[in-house]
Scaffold this active site. Structure first.
Site, PDB file in Angstrom:
ATOM      1  N   ASN A 115       0.851  -1.207  -0.158  1.00  0.00           N
ATOM      2  CA  ASN A 115       0.031  -0.096  -0.042  1.00  0.00           C
ATOM      3  C   ASN A 115       0.833   1.362   0.130  1.00  0.00           C
ATOM      4  O   ASN A 115       0.408   2.262  -0.840  1.00  0.00           O
ATOM      5  CB  ASN A 115      -0.845   0.167   1.338  1.00  0.00           C
ATOM      6  N   ASP A 145      -0.105 -10.144   2.780  1.00  0.00           N
ATOM      7  CA  ASP A 145      -1.745 -10.153   3.446  1.00  0.00           C
ATOM      8  C   ASP A 145      -2.606 -10.253   2.412  1.00  0.00           C
ATOM      9  O   ASP A 145      -3.626 -10.510   2.963  1.00  0.00           O
ATOM     10  CB  ASP A 145      -1.561  -8.660   4.081  1.00  0.00           C
ATOM     11  N   GLY A 190      -1.445 -11.390  10.033  1.00  0.00           N
ATOM     12  CA  GLY A 190      -2.605 -10.623   9.347  1.00  0.00           C
ATOM     13  C   GLY A 190      -3.133  -9.885  10.536  1.00  0.00           C
ATOM     14  O   GLY A 190      -4.310 -10.446  11.304  1.00  0.00           O
ATOM     15  N   ARG A 191      -2.731  -8.558  10.586  1.00  0.00           N
ATOM     16  CA  ARG A 191      -3.342  -7.542  11.292  1.00  0.00           C
ATOM     17  C   ARG A 191      -4.978  -6.993  10.979  1.00  0.00           C
ATOM     18  O   ARG A 191      -5.658  -6.873  12.006  1.00  0.00           O
ATOM     19  CB  ARG A 191      -2.385  -6.360  11.233  1.00  0.00           C
ATOM     20  N   GLU A 246      -3.288 -13.042  14.066  1.00  0.00           N
ATOM     21  CA  GLU A 246      -2.564 -11.913  14.968  1.00  0.00           C
ATOM     22  C   GLU A 246      -3.516 -11.110  15.274  1.00  0.00           C
ATOM     23  O   GLU A 246      -3.671 -10.537  16.406  1.00  0.00           O
ATOM     24  CB  GLU A 246      -1.466 -11.596  14.662  1.00  0.00           C
ATOM     25  N   LEU A 298       8.786 -16.818   9.281  1.00  0.00           N
ATOM     26  CA  LEU A 298       8.932 -17.670   8.316  1.00  0.00           C
ATOM     27  C   LEU A 298       7.890 -18.043   7.056  1.00  0.00           C
ATOM     28  O   LEU A 298       7.932 -18.304   6.271  1.00  0.00           O
ATOM     29  CB  LEU A 298       8.997 -19.331   8.990  1.00  0.00           C
ATOM     30  N   GLN A 299       6.711 -17.674   7.599  1.00  0.00           N
ATOM     31  CA  GLN A 299       5.565 -17.452   6.766  1.00  0.00           C
ATOM     32  C   GLN A 299       5.955 -16.562   5.541  1.00  0.00           C
ATOM     33  O   GLN A 299       5.178 -16.833   4.321  1.00  0.00           O
ATOM     34  CB  GLN A 299       4.193 -17.313   7.349  1.00  0.00           C
ATOM     35  N   ARG A 300       6.618 -15.703   5.910  1.00  0.00           N
ATOM     36  CA  ARG A 300       6.768 -14.646   4.587  1.00  0.00           C
ATOM     37  C   ARG A 300       8.254 -14.825   3.929  1.00  0.00           C
ATOM     38  O   ARG A 300       8.926 -14.140   3.092  1.00  0.00           O
ATOM     39  CB  ARG A 300       6.757 -13.108   5.084  1.00  0.00           C
TER      40      ARG A 300
END
Lengths: 411, 411
Positions: A115, A145, A190-191, A246, A298-300
């Site tokens: 963004n 995201d 994921g905020r 999260e 790790l996921q990213r």
């Protein structure tokens, strides 16, 4: 007057596909009849402001290096978290950037990011128009995201989704080994949007029912209902595995993580995450073995299990951005349009970056069940194609053979 | 009287190689001229006591299934945490086990596991001798902790080491992307031994110096010295990445984790891990961005990035155990003897299980530097060969195609 050159930068949080887009831009310029050299700005737009620019045409000299770049996680060019001021706030910043463009004979600037980067691309394209510059400015999306508008999905998301689904499946194998009752809570990034946490559902198969509960930020989280959900499941099964964003929050919008504080040996207190908060909550209320797992960065950054579909699309988007610049298009972000899910087909397009910057795309409420603790069939149909395919990761001495990032590690 | 049958069980904590050993046992029996059917006891020795036994000769009917089993993480047969009583405490337990052996015409029992399983194997072999039974009892080692004696290393360790080194490398790519000062603490499993945490050193290469500090349980941890170590590094670099064993303790033997407590919203307090404790400690003492990452169960269940060397050795050890049983050997554990590190060569052997059960092998102090914050060259030489090679993991719908564990998930 000769061919113009191009410059590219990366910004925002890492993904494993952001270098695939970079590789696509590099390849696009190499394939171009219009453009000559491709430069890289180190640490986002800051590299242009600080004169920290490298020559990617020279560094990525052959197919092997291009392939290694495509499979290297995180930002080869480094990131920044820099919000470009408006032209009213700081006309000199814009002047400086366009002087740099002038000195390098730049014809197009590509900004790979989320963004904030699209906001920067918007401002620079507007400034270019205002001064009659023909420098094209094109955004290339990326974010794990998956919350950018006007694109079916974002580069980096599919690989993160694959990492999460694989990890949940492996956690299930681990947990089901034990014949003792247990609750396992997996916290996923994921905020604001629950796309990534939804991907945990892909771990379900003929023999695996986990995760048994899925909580997203898009549905208000009720701790009492959560406890009831867990207790109900434990009546019929030994093992409960829960995926949680999260960013889950209660009906008043307060993050659940805020309910839990940790205290160090010196009396200072620190906030802990949603997973830990729920672990503590279950421990306090049910007499059962409880564990929370935070998948964390790790996921990213786990490129070793990225999605070939994701890397291919990310590469093609970068390449497409260069083609658009060749055609004189500016002020846009390249996008993915899904033509069909089965068989999976996408088309590469572009949208006005003004329509994308500063907007957020959430999971549609109708893709979440009424109880707010699971996802529904349309989510599966949407997600499934995005994790397909295993890229050709090379190994050296038993470890993935990634690009040398000495220019970042020496700082 | 026809051929005898065999039975195999798994116990203790999961690894990604324990099913490779199971596959080796199954293949060993299939190759055998002496033995007929291979049975599996579900949930360790408990399956024998509870009559929960499956026919592996039928389930693993072809090479494709054998290959899938070899690459599936965690225990296909399920685990148990059951300490077999002594024969004096419970003679009826032993009688029951050997009646089961009799009814299935068992000639050999293979127990794949860690220390506790070797203790069970010892007791059963002694009991067999005492009653004149010719059932052979052979242990097959496994533990990610690598802390069993009389074997160069343990099955499962090499894959966990590879997972950890890859993960640290990927975390480094992630962290070095940001041009802001930061401290990242990675907590790695190992309550008593620092082998796994040492493997983080393998992430270092031509461009990556991380991890910059490594703390093991074998060297007393001093929080003041730790803070000094971090501050010293921050004088010359932006990014500090630290690998720490969950089992680090101070000079009085107290776990560092105990210094940190978390409190849930209901006033209950919970212990947190060493990584979180150090994160809080740094946050309280240095004004810098700090993150802690707990690799958690992924390091023992992430089969998608296992070591081919580890899986091959684990398979061969299972096969070797069957060969030994054919020869009449009993009361032993199969072992790996390193013949050379470069080129890497091992031999398969066996040792009296009585010499192994209940012993722990720690990292030699002379493989750790004097300051107690790094490992020395002999550790690299020891570790390097163990992570080499990428196994042929098959994928289905974008996820690893593991063995169906319905017999465990339906419980």
């Amino acid at each position: 007057m000769g061919k113009k050159n191009c410059i590219v930068a990366q910004s925002g949080g890492p993904t494993v596909a952001i270098n695939a887009s970079l590789a696509g831009v590099v390849k696009g310029v190499k394939d171009s009849q219009v453009f000559d050299t491709i430069y890289g700005s180190v640490n986002g737009i800051l590299g242009i402001l600080n004169n920290n620019v490298i020559n990617l045409s020279e560094i990525v000299a052959n197919e092997e290096t291009l392939n290694r770049l495509k499979h290297t996680p995180s930002m080869y060019l480094g990131s920044c978290r820099y919000k470009l001021p408006t032209v009213e706030e700081s006309p000199e910043t814009y002047a400086q950037i366009f002087e740099m463009f002038e000195s390098l004979n730049i014809g197009a600037f590509f900004y790979i990011g989320g963004n904030d980067s699209m906001d920067t691309a918007l401002k620079l394209s507007q400034y270019a128009a205002s001064i009659g510059s023909d420098v094209r400015v094109i955004g290339v999306p990326k974010t794990i995201d998956n919350d950018l508008c006007l694109t079916d999905h974002t580069p980096g998301f599919g690989s993160a989704a694959k990492y999460i689904a694989s990890t949940i499946l492996e956690i299930a194998h681990d947990t089901f080994s034990y014949p003792v009752p247990s609750v396992t809570i997996v916290e996923i990034m994921g905020r604001d949007a629950g796309w990534l946490t939804s991907a945990s559902a892909l771990a379900r198969n003929e023999y695996n029912t986990a995760p048994h509960l899925i909580y997203l930020p898009e549905a208000p989280f009720d701790t009492a209902q959560f406890l009831a959900d867990v207790k109900e499941l434990l009546k019929k099964q030994n093992t409960v595995i829960i995926a949680v964003s999260e960013g889950i929050r209660d009906k008043n919008g307060n993050y659940i993580s805020a309910a839990s504080q940790t205290t160090d040996g010196f009396g200072h207190s620190h906030l802990s995450g949603a997973g830990k908060a729920l672990e503590n909550f279950v421990t306090s209320n049910i007499d059962i073995k409880v564990r929370s797992i935070e998948i964390n960065v790790l996921q990213r950054s786990g490129a070793h299990i990225s999605s070939a579909t994701d890397l291919t699309e990310s590469f093609e988007l970068g390449h497409h951005a260069v083609e658009l610049a060749e055609e004189g298009v500016t002020g846009c972000m390249v996008t993915l349009k899904r033509l069909s899910s089965n068989p999976y087909k996408v088309a590469y397009g572009h949208e006005n970056v003004a329509k994308i910057a500063n907007e957020i795309r959430s999971v549609p409420r109708e893709w979440i069940n009424e109880a707010g603790n699971d996802v529904l069939p349309p989510m599966y149909e949407y997600l499934r194609p995005l994790i397909i395919g295993e890229p050709d990761i090379r190994y050296k001495n038993g470890l993935p053979d990634y690009m040398d990032i000495s220019h970042l590690t020496k700082a």
